[in-house]
Design a protein around this motif. Structure first.
Motif, PDB file in Angstrom:
ATOM      1  N   SER A 204      57.621  15.752  69.335  1.00 21.65           N
ATOM      2  CA  SER A 204      57.140  14.415  68.973  1.00 21.65           C
ATOM      3  C   SER A 204      56.879  13.549  70.202  1.00 21.65           C
ATOM      4  O   SER A 204      56.047  12.649  70.177  1.00 21.65           O
ATOM      5  CB  SER A 204      58.155  13.724  68.046  1.00 21.65           C
ATOM      6  OG  SER A 204      59.435  13.684  68.661  1.00 21.65           O
ATOM      7  N   ASP A 205      57.594  13.801  71.313  1.00 20.30           N
ATOM      8  CA  ASP A 205      57.335  13.050  72.544  1.00 20.30           C
ATOM      9  C   ASP A 205      56.423  13.896  73.443  1.00 20.30           C
ATOM     10  O   ASP A 205      55.694  14.747  72.979  1.00 20.30           O
ATOM     11  CB  ASP A 205      58.655  12.702  73.245  1.00 20.30           C
ATOM     12  CG  ASP A 205      59.548  13.925  73.395  1.00 20.30           C
ATOM     13  OD1 ASP A 205      59.023  15.050  73.325  1.00 20.30           O
ATOM     14  OD2 ASP A 205      60.777  13.756  73.578  1.00 20.30           O
ATOM     15  N   ASP A 206      56.480  13.705  74.721  1.00 23.67           N
ATOM     16  CA  ASP A 206      55.607  14.436  75.651  1.00 23.67           C
ATOM     17  C   ASP A 206      56.113  15.845  75.945  1.00 23.67           C
ATOM     18  O   ASP A 206      55.421  16.626  76.609  1.00 23.67           O
ATOM     19  CB  ASP A 206      55.478  13.665  76.972  1.00 23.67           C
ATOM     20  CG  ASP A 206      54.653  12.394  76.803  1.00 23.67           C
ATOM     21  OD1 ASP A 206      53.870  12.346  75.832  1.00 23.67           O
ATOM     22  OD2 ASP A 206      54.807  11.470  77.633  1.00 23.67           O
ATOM     23  N   ARG A 207      57.309  16.153  75.511  1.00 26.39           N
ATOM     24  CA  ARG A 207      57.873  17.463  75.824  1.00 26.39           C
ATOM     25  C   ARG A 207      57.274  18.548  74.919  1.00 26.39           C
ATOM     26  O   ARG A 207      56.607  18.268  73.926  1.00 26.39           O
ATOM     27  CB  ARG A 207      59.383  17.440  75.656  1.00 26.39           C
ATOM     28  CG  ARG A 207      60.109  16.512  76.618  1.00 26.39           C
ATOM     29  CD  ARG A 207      61.585  16.445  76.263  1.00 26.39           C
ATOM     30  NE  ARG A 207      61.763  16.006  74.873  1.00 26.39           N
ATOM     31  CZ  ARG A 207      62.810  16.298  74.114  1.00 26.39           C
ATOM     32  NH1 ARG A 207      63.789  17.040  74.618  1.00 26.39           N
ATOM     33  NH2 ARG A 207      62.901  15.860  72.872  1.00 26.39           N
TER      34      ARG A 207
ATOM     35  N   PRO B  29      56.878  17.416  80.794  1.00 20.94           N
ATOM     36  CA  PRO B  29      55.499  17.719  81.210  1.00 20.94           C
ATOM     37  C   PRO B  29      55.396  18.160  82.662  1.00 20.94           C
ATOM     38  O   PRO B  29      54.596  19.047  82.993  1.00 20.94           O
ATOM     39  CB  PRO B  29      54.771  16.394  80.975  1.00 20.94           C
ATOM     40  CG  PRO B  29      55.568  15.689  79.939  1.00 20.94           C
ATOM     41  CD  PRO B  29      56.984  16.082  80.169  1.00 20.94           C
ATOM     42  N   ALA B  30      56.203  17.592  83.537  1.00 18.40           N
ATOM     43  CA  ALA B  30      56.095  17.905  84.960  1.00 18.40           C
ATOM     44  C   ALA B  30      56.530  19.335  85.275  1.00 18.40           C
ATOM     45  O   ALA B  30      56.223  19.844  86.364  1.00 18.40           O
ATOM     46  CB  ALA B  30      56.941  16.911  85.773  1.00 18.40           C
TER      47      ALA B  30
END
Length: 466
Positions: A99-102, A71-72
């Protein structure tokens, strides 16, 4: 790979789409980057694609696996074109959430309207699966050729209703797009005001000749190796055919007519029997036809693509000179450059065309496999002519003794299709008379050409290929 394979993959569910994209080979319109790529490095493929025909860069795939973009780093990568390309490359960004924040970023790059460079001032061009950095001379030529926006991306001044919905629907299905409008936008076939571009009109209109009367292919057959003039014109009866319609239709119809009209001779086939075959291999003249239609200058009025069939050769002429980065004397070294990037990409989607350099190499391979002389490109003031001759290739022991100048003189004689005087050879080859005579005498010494005349000062004496 075909450009459509990326769009077909993206039409799948996200997990399947990423799996397919991770395995697709990189090519002219597609590149993968790790989610850890630096935005400055991401600018390189963006510039290279914009200077060629556009394409897609997927960020978040590395070594066959999905590593994703944290995300960053998403915003920095989304802004890579804005921050590190000059002029700014037009790239539309889509996200595929994991599925995760990516996520995985898909950057769709449009063909540029000028020459783009990175923030460091480097210019890149997409050639095959490489983003190749251009030297000073190559950059100058690219800037000269890109002095204005590619003509096929300009407004056609017609409404979307002028496009054939059947043809548009078939293409939409071919690339797996969700809607006709999305498909046209994805390939740069609509302007920002949702008007069809010249490329869209030429590819999908019911009758593009309404606006572009010279956008057709003319197939002619002659009964003699010389065209002749006036009463001596050797044009065959009922063998002057105009192939109109959309670009795919033109190519299909012209290919059918060439196949029908091509002179044939009996030769030993792979089956061990003597069978009739065209004087020039089908794959060679078909590649020449496709290149002529796809890469001609559609902005030039008053001329069209011509395929002229002679008893000993096929000549294919198209309006528009080679771009400056192309040397017609070394066709096997031609780098990829499409005058009509949108047309070229759609025709690749449809399986009509492959990569430019690959096609020319295939043409040479086909001619050489039949023991025929290499294709010859010549450039006129306003166009390009390709000659595919049925003459046998020179034996290797003779070819090794020819200088580049002697080869050029031989190409002039081959492409002319008839005997030439010394002055005509001098003029066509653009060399001094003593130089022309020296090369002709060398060819005569090797038994490649024959001089025919009554005396050394005979003004009607000519040179012909042995």
């Amino acid at each position: 790979m075909h450009a459509a394979e990326v769009d077909q993959a993206l039409a799948l569910p996200p997990d399947e789409a990423l799996d397919v994209l991770a395995r697709l080979p990189e090519g002219q319109w597609f590149e993968r980057k790790s989610g850890r790529v630096d935005p400055k490095d991401l600018a390189i493929p963006l510039v290279a694609l914009a200077n060629a025909e556009g394409g897609c860069v997927v960020v978040g795939l590395y070594d066959g696996t999905v590593d994703g973009v944290p995300p960053a780093r998403v915003n920095a990568l989304r802004q890579a074109a804005q921050d590190f390309t000059r002029p700014v490359v037009r790239a539309r960004v889509e996200e595929i959430r994991l599925s995760d924040d990516r996520c995985v970023l898909l950057l769709r790059v449009d063909p540029g309207e000028a020459v783009h460079e990175t923030a460091k001032g480097d210019v890149y061009l997409r050639i095959g699966d490489e983003s190749r950095r251009l030297g000073f001379a190559q950059r100058q030529e690219l800037e000269y050729d890109r002095g204005s926006a590619p003509f096929d991306g300009t407004r056609a001044r017609v409404g979307v209703d002028e496009l054939d919905p059947i043809e548009v629907g078939a293409y939409q299905q071919a690339i797996g797009s969700s809607s006709p409008d999305a498909m046209l936008r994805a390939r740069g076939l609509l302007t920002r005001d949702r008007e069809p571009t010249v490329a869209a009109y030429l590819l999908f209109a019911r009758s593009p000749q309404m606006l572009f009367p010279n956008a057709h292919v003319r197939v002619l057959r002659y009964t003699d190796v010389d065209r002749g003039t006036g009463a001596r014109l050797s044009l065959d009866d009922d063998a002057d055919i105009r192939c109109e319609g959309s670009i795919p239709q033109q190519i299909d119809r012209a290919a059918h007519e060439i196949e029908r009209l091509l002179y044939r001779r009996r030769a030993l086939s792979a089956s061990g029997r003597f069978e009739a075959s065209g004087i020039v291999p089908r794959d060679a003249w078909l590649e020449g036809l496709v290149n002529a239609v796809l890469h001609r200058s559609y902005s030039m009025v008053g001329d069209h693509v011509r395929v002229e069939i002679f008893p000993d050769r096929v000549e294919i002429s198209s309006p528009g000179r080679f771009p400056g980065i192309v040397n017609p004397d070394r066709p096997l070294d031609i780098s990829r450059y499409a005058r009509n990037p949108r047309i070229a990409r759609v025709c690749s989607d449809l399986g009509i065309a492959q990569e430019l350099g690959e096609g020319i190499r295939r043409m040479f391979d086909e001619m050489r496999s039949r023991g025929l002389t290499d294709p010859v490109y010549t450039q006129t003031q306003s166009g390009v002519r390709l000659v595919l001759s049925s003459l046998d290739m020179l034996p290797e022991e003779i070819a090794d003794q020819l200088s580049p100048g002697a080869r050029q003189v031989l190409d002039v004689l081959r492409s002319s299709g008839r005997p030439l005087g010394t002055g005509q050879v001098e003029e066509a080859a653009r060399i001094a008379r003593p130089t022309a005579i020296r090369h002709l005498q060398k060819l005569q010494e090797l038994g490649v050409v024959v001089w025919e005349g009554q005396s050394p000062k005979d003004p009607r004496a000519v040179w012909r290929i042995s």
